[in-house]
Design an enzyme around this catalytic site. Sequence first.
Site, mmCIF file in Angstrom:
data_model
loop_
_atom_site.group_PDB
_atom_site.id
_atom_site.type_symbol
_atom_site.label_atom_id
_atom_site.label_comp_id
_atom_site.label_asym_id
_atom_site.label_seq_id
_atom_site.Cartn_x
_atom_site.Cartn_y
_atom_site.Cartn_z
ATOM 1 N N GLU A 193 1.048 -1.031 0.041
ATOM 2 C CA GLU A 193 -0.142 -0.134 -0.008
ATOM 3 C C GLU A 193 1.090 1.388 -0.027
ATOM 4 O O GLU A 193 1.658 1.300 0.740
ATOM 5 C CB GLU A 193 -0.871 -0.009 1.274
ATOM 6 C CG GLU A 193 -1.727 1.135 1.429
ATOM 7 C CD GLU A 193 -2.609 1.016 2.894
ATOM 8 O OE1 GLU A 193 -3.655 1.519 2.938
ATOM 9 O OE2 GLU A 193 -2.286 0.211 3.616
ATOM 10 N N LYS A 200 -9.374 2.608 -2.180
ATOM 11 C CA LYS A 200 -9.645 2.193 -0.897
ATOM 12 C C LYS A 200 -10.935 2.750 -0.446
ATOM 13 O O LYS A 200 -11.479 3.758 -0.622
ATOM 14 C CB LYS A 200 -8.397 2.422 0.049
ATOM 15 C CG LYS A 200 -8.501 1.939 1.312
ATOM 16 C CD LYS A 200 -7.242 2.058 2.023
ATOM 17 C CE LYS A 200 -7.216 1.317 3.637
ATOM 18 N NZ LYS A 200 -5.839 1.883 4.215
ATOM 19 N N CYS A 257 -5.417 -2.963 2.207
ATOM 20 C CA CYS A 257 -5.456 -3.126 3.568
ATOM 21 C C CYS A 257 -6.659 -3.417 4.373
ATOM 22 O O CYS A 257 -7.173 -4.385 4.576
ATOM 23 C CB CYS A 257 -4.503 -2.019 4.178
ATOM 24 S SG CYS A 257 -3.691 -2.257 5.855
#
Length: 667
Positions: free
Chosen positions: A44, A111, A163
């Site tokens: 990330e 994200k 994540c």
Amino acid sequence: MQLIRLAAASLNQTPMDWRGNFDRMAAVIDAARRQGVGLLCLPELCVTAYGCEDMHFSPAVRSRALDLVQQLLPLTDGIAVAVGLPIAVGPALFNGQAMLVDGRLAGIVCKQHLANEGIHYEARWFERWPAGAVDSIEVDGRRVPVGDLLFDIGGVRVGIEICRDAWIAERTGIALARRGADVLLNPNASHFAFGKCDIRRRFVVEGSRTLGVATVHCNALGNESGRSIYDGDTMIAALGRLVASGPRFSLADSQLSSAVVDVAQLRQNRTRWMEAGRVGKQDAGLVAAPLEWPTVPDTEGASAPLGSASSATDAPWESGPHRKEEEFARAVTLGLFDYLRKSRANGFVVSLSGGVDSAAVATLCWLMVRLGVAELGQAGFAKRLPSVCGAQEAGDPRGLVRRLLTCVYQSTRQSGAATQNAARGVAEAIGAEFHLWSVDAMVDAFVGVVGEATGREIDWQTDDVALQNIQARARGPGVWLLANLKNALLLTTSNRSEASVGYATMDGDTCGGLAPVAGIDKHFLRHWLRWMETAGPAGVGPLPALAAINAQRPTAELRPAAAGQTDEADLMPYDVLDAIERSAIRDKRSPAEVLATLGPEFPQHERSELRGWVERFFKLWSANQWKRERYAPALHVDQGNVDPKTWCRFPILNGGFRAELEELEGG
């Protein structure tokens, strides 16, 4: 069979180190291609590094990041690579993962769930991407899809969970699996905390089983930007089996793990997702990315998900009885190594008092060399620290320690022979440069000047705390001068328990640029040092010289010897202090609630005694936030911390829990 080779890579990046970050990404892409990898996942925000803080707001940083991604494109001939970067879509900024396929930017996934608790403040910089939404941006004259995307890469469907997208109950991988994903990539910048890797492994392995996919997890590595440490774990799982994993806490620039999976087997075991009725329907977020997958020899099919072989290996200490002690040793030494080389300092200086905290810090510096040489070799370790280590030292680990670490014992007339001998013994055992001097002349000078100015005698009967503090502060200038002369990093030796109650002298024992043990409690630190004396990390072994440290009761040695000063007499037993801190600060309980939890845990103490310690803790905590604000950066190692920059914000000016403590006294 339809065999493909997947890979996960950890990377030790540095915020806005554009050339270095690019070179490390390029090197690991090249290594993956040489292994025959078809799909590689990088961590990330690896282009910029995760810890850019408010520089994420800079348009120049975003533009430079996108430029670097475009520079990577020629390196992706015949391979697909996912790389993390901040990406602007209109006026908003998102945490993105770009998919580079065979020299082309296929799209950027954004994200959907931001980490915004504890050490993370992602919502300060990024917006959440709405599920199902798809947009596009212009890159180098062409429109590139952005958003909730699923990639069809050479006939293999690949989704990305960034994540936290994989950490929530309704993880984004569920929707991606229903859209037909064969592989889920999970790029992370997930900071280290004790035992946290086990949670990640469950997400990876169980996600592959329940979703019927192959999961590819990679994490950031090292001390990126000062406080956070990333263990750099890499894992690949398929249908509930871990088929590849890499080492943690590496001092190398990167680690690469790869495994072969059989896409046909994945699909055979995913019928329930097919039955959801989504596959085959029009998908606005499906991006076609042509790729001729590298050929995988049939002989490698044994490592496919339903085969009996597994390439996943763990270091023996990972499953041993002292895993927490091992994790602490390896996490902090990695943090020290990166802080040293990234700050471009010429070594460390430690004011070695002969007590637990400073001995632990010096021992960790020694371990940094021992573990680094074991992994990288003596020449390789020296090469990573070019400003510190000359070629003549590459063959001598003790020479490396002496070049990197300087310890000094600064005595006063309150100091005892036991602490002085213990400090000298530890310094000699680890091979550090050692100095000894007295600060009595400076203390006497300060006391004399101020006494004359105020027209009164300064003595222990009326000025106890002031006289203790001036001794600690008198040690600051000399050790700072020594660090400056060496262009070295002065390490602060205060621990978390002391920080909680302000049991430290500002501009004295808090002097330093980095606080390696300020994130860990004193009770554990004492236990760890006893373990270091008798066992020590795998591959290193014990340090028996610590016996002289461990045999003593912790003391600041700032009062006359006749006073018999000890830390626990000044405060309370450290195990009680740490239990109060966890309950009050980590769990946010009131004084009355904290007291209620202590009785069953410490039946050997009277309730009145426990009540007094609770009261003392809350008063000291409330009065000393200003000290915690001024501490040197602390390495974060626990899922509880008192560092206001990373975990626990508290007002400097506050009510001091007066009403709550009055109710406590009334009880």
